[in-house]
Scaffold this motif. Structure first.
Motif, PDB file in Angstrom:
ATOM      1  N   LEU A 124       0.838  -1.194   0.000  1.00  0.00           N
ATOM      2  CA  LEU A 124       0.000   0.000   0.000  1.00  0.00           C
ATOM      3  C   LEU A 124       0.876   1.248   0.000  1.00  0.00           C
ATOM      4  O   LEU A 124       1.952   1.256   0.606  1.00  0.00           O
ATOM      5  CB  LEU A 124      -0.907   0.020   1.233  1.00  0.00           C
ATOM      6  CG  LEU A 124      -2.009  -1.039   1.302  1.00  0.00           C
ATOM      7  CD1 LEU A 124      -2.685  -1.005   2.670  1.00  0.00           C
ATOM      8  CD2 LEU A 124      -3.034  -0.833   0.207  1.00  0.00           C
ATOM      9  N   TYR A 157      -6.496   9.230  -5.664  1.00  0.00           N
ATOM     10  CA  TYR A 157      -6.553   9.621  -4.258  1.00  0.00           C
ATOM     11  C   TYR A 157      -7.997   9.582  -3.755  1.00  0.00           C
ATOM     12  O   TYR A 157      -8.938   9.758  -4.532  1.00  0.00           O
ATOM     13  CB  TYR A 157      -5.989  11.029  -4.063  1.00  0.00           C
ATOM     14  CG  TYR A 157      -4.500  11.128  -4.324  1.00  0.00           C
ATOM     15  CD1 TYR A 157      -3.572  10.826  -3.339  1.00  0.00           C
ATOM     16  CD2 TYR A 157      -4.026  11.510  -5.581  1.00  0.00           C
ATOM     17  CE1 TYR A 157      -2.206  10.902  -3.586  1.00  0.00           C
ATOM     18  CE2 TYR A 157      -2.662  11.589  -5.836  1.00  0.00           C
ATOM     19  CZ  TYR A 157      -1.757  11.285  -4.825  1.00  0.00           C
ATOM     20  OH  TYR A 157      -0.407  11.355  -5.078  1.00  0.00           O
ATOM     21  N   VAL A 158      -8.143   9.357  -2.449  1.00  0.00           N
ATOM     22  CA  VAL A 158      -9.439   9.436  -1.774  1.00  0.00           C
ATOM     23  C   VAL A 158      -9.359  10.556  -0.744  1.00  0.00           C
ATOM     24  O   VAL A 158      -8.474  10.549   0.123  1.00  0.00           O
ATOM     25  CB  VAL A 158      -9.797   8.106  -1.078  1.00  0.00           C
ATOM     26  CG1 VAL A 158     -11.121   8.242  -0.329  1.00  0.00           C
ATOM     27  CG2 VAL A 158      -9.878   6.981  -2.092  1.00  0.00           C
ATOM     28  N   THR A 172     -13.481  10.265  -4.458  1.00  0.00           N
ATOM     29  CA  THR A 172     -12.361   9.563  -5.082  1.00  0.00           C
ATOM     30  C   THR A 172     -11.972  10.256  -6.377  1.00  0.00           C
ATOM     31  O   THR A 172     -12.832  10.568  -7.207  1.00  0.00           O
ATOM     32  CB  THR A 172     -12.727   8.101  -5.366  1.00  0.00           C
ATOM     33  OG1 THR A 172     -13.047   7.456  -4.121  1.00  0.00           O
ATOM     34  CG2 THR A 172     -11.557   7.359  -6.024  1.00  0.00           C
ATOM     35  N   THR A 174      -9.549   9.830  -9.719  1.00  0.00           N
ATOM     36  CA  THR A 174      -8.714   8.913 -10.487  1.00  0.00           C
ATOM     37  C   THR A 174      -7.487   9.613 -11.071  1.00  0.00           C
ATOM     38  O   THR A 174      -6.572   8.962 -11.562  1.00  0.00           O
ATOM     39  CB  THR A 174      -9.519   8.273 -11.631  1.00  0.00           C
ATOM     40  OG1 THR A 174     -10.075   9.306 -12.448  1.00  0.00           O
ATOM     41  CG2 THR A 174     -10.651   7.422 -11.072  1.00  0.00           C
ATOM     42  N   ALA A 196      -5.886   9.927   1.234  1.00  0.00           N
ATOM     43  CA  ALA A 196      -5.209   8.633   1.123  1.00  0.00           C
ATOM     44  C   ALA A 196      -4.926   8.344  -0.348  1.00  0.00           C
ATOM     45  O   ALA A 196      -5.719   8.716  -1.218  1.00  0.00           O
ATOM     46  CB  ALA A 196      -6.058   7.518   1.721  1.00  0.00           C
ATOM     47  N   ILE A 198      -3.987   5.722  -3.679  1.00  0.00           N
ATOM     48  CA  ILE A 198      -4.419   4.420  -4.204  1.00  0.00           C
ATOM     49  C   ILE A 198      -3.341   3.878  -5.144  1.00  0.00           C
ATOM     50  O   ILE A 198      -2.802   4.621  -5.964  1.00  0.00           O
ATOM     51  CB  ILE A 198      -5.734   4.552  -4.985  1.00  0.00           C
ATOM     52  CG1 ILE A 198      -6.831   5.194  -4.123  1.00  0.00           C
ATOM     53  CG2 ILE A 198      -6.206   3.201  -5.512  1.00  0.00           C
ATOM     54  CD1 ILE A 198      -8.058   5.600  -4.925  1.00  0.00           C
ATOM     55  N   THR A 203      -6.023   1.020  -1.147  1.00  0.00           N
ATOM     56  CA  THR A 203      -5.981   2.377  -0.611  1.00  0.00           C
ATOM     57  C   THR A 203      -5.130   2.404   0.648  1.00  0.00           C
ATOM     58  O   THR A 203      -5.377   1.638   1.592  1.00  0.00           O
ATOM     59  CB  THR A 203      -7.397   2.884  -0.294  1.00  0.00           C
ATOM     60  OG1 THR A 203      -8.194   2.840  -1.489  1.00  0.00           O
ATOM     61  CG2 THR A 203      -7.366   4.318   0.225  1.00  0.00           C
ATOM     62  N   GLN A 206      -4.595   7.137   5.698  1.00  0.00           N
ATOM     63  CA  GLN A 206      -4.932   8.546   5.533  1.00  0.00           C
ATOM     64  C   GLN A 206      -3.819   9.453   6.062  1.00  0.00           C
ATOM     65  O   GLN A 206      -3.060   9.084   6.961  1.00  0.00           O
ATOM     66  CB  GLN A 206      -6.228   8.875   6.262  1.00  0.00           C
ATOM     67  CG  GLN A 206      -7.466   8.278   5.636  1.00  0.00           C
ATOM     68  CD  GLN A 206      -8.733   8.755   6.345  1.00  0.00           C
ATOM     69  OE1 GLN A 206      -8.737   8.960   7.557  1.00  0.00           O
ATOM     70  NE2 GLN A 206      -9.805   8.942   5.600  1.00  0.00           N
TER      71      GLN A 206
END
Length: 254
Positions: A124, A157-158, A172, A174, A196, A198, A203, A206
């Motif tokens: 991750l 990213y989230v 989210t 992309t 966070a 990806i 994911t 944070q």
């Protein structure tokens, strides 16, 4: 027995007191050398596949798979002969690995194969660091630094808004851009944000929370019925703004 270069079945003739007897005998040796295996990277792991080599007269009972990390051989891993596809776990993310395979039978361990092509196990991504946040009208602009990808490229990213420490609906992205506009926020409400990253592993953790910002509400005008006009008399009306964040700029649209 006379030496042979391969594990073939031969006939053995024994003659004693003029009587001959014939039986068969199989020469055996350690297994042949496998061809180079293939490898596929996974999450701190790699899946290695190879083709069983010639057993050389004695059934293959197992395999030794040796990971080679950044050019340095690691401890071989022993497997039984039930399958020629194995997953090696506990590898180091973002390191380069190749693999060799050697077959084992009752005689011993054969020569190791040539090395596989290199693969890079991944994990991750690390947590980003938020660098700036500013309020917009029912939105906020957020910037952060890209974290370590840990062996797999970051794909998005989230961003999670928080109100009083309570997580709201995450958004989210992309895109790999590290500045984004977080929309659909409530004017007059104070928010913090966490980000966070990806990658192929999923994911990551944070970031720390951003500083708090209060979202601007769109301004409006209080428009009570204007006073009655009178020909030839001076006429004024007072407009009052509601919502929004000062300072305000006024203009006539029509």
């Amino acid at each position: 027995m006379p030496a042979r270069t391969s594990a073939a079945t031969v006939g053995v003739t024994v003659v004693t007191v003029g009587v001959a007897g014939v039986t068969s005998y199989v020469y055996t040796s350690a297994p042949a050398t496998p061809v180079a295996p293939t490898a596929t990277a996974g999450v701190t792991s790699a899946t290695v596949t190879w083709v069983a080599p010639a057993s050389n007269g004695s059934t293959i009972t197992g395999y030794l798979v040796t990971p080679i990390r950044n050019g340095v051989a690691q401890t071989p891993v022993s497997f039984d002969a039930s399958t020629t596809t194995r997953t090696l776990t506990g590898l180091t993310a973002a390191a380069s690995y190749t693999f060799t395979v050697a077959a084992v039978n009752a005689v011993g361990t054969g020569a190791a194969s040539p090395a596989s092509a290199a693969v890079v196990p991944y994990a991750l991504p690390a947590a980003p660091t938020i660098t700036a946040v500013s309020a917009g009208s029912t939105s906020a602009n957020l910037s952060w630094t890209a974290p370590a990808s840990n062996g797999s490229a970051i794909t998005g990213y989230v961003v999670t808004p928080y109100i009083g420490g309570v997580a709201q609906t995450a958004q989210t992205f992309t895109s790999t851009a590290t500045t984004q506009s977080i929309t659909g926020l409530t004017g007059g409400t104070t928010y913090t944000f966490r980000v966070a990253a990806i990658n192929a592993a999923g994911t990551g953790p944070q970031s720390a929370a951003s500083s708090a910002v209060t979202i601007n509400a769109s301004p409006g005008l209080a428009l009570p019925a204007p006073p009655l006009g009178e020909v030839g008399a001076a006429y004024t009306d007072q407009f009052t703004v509601t919502g929004g964040t000062s300072p305000f700029t006024w203009s006539i649209s029509s």
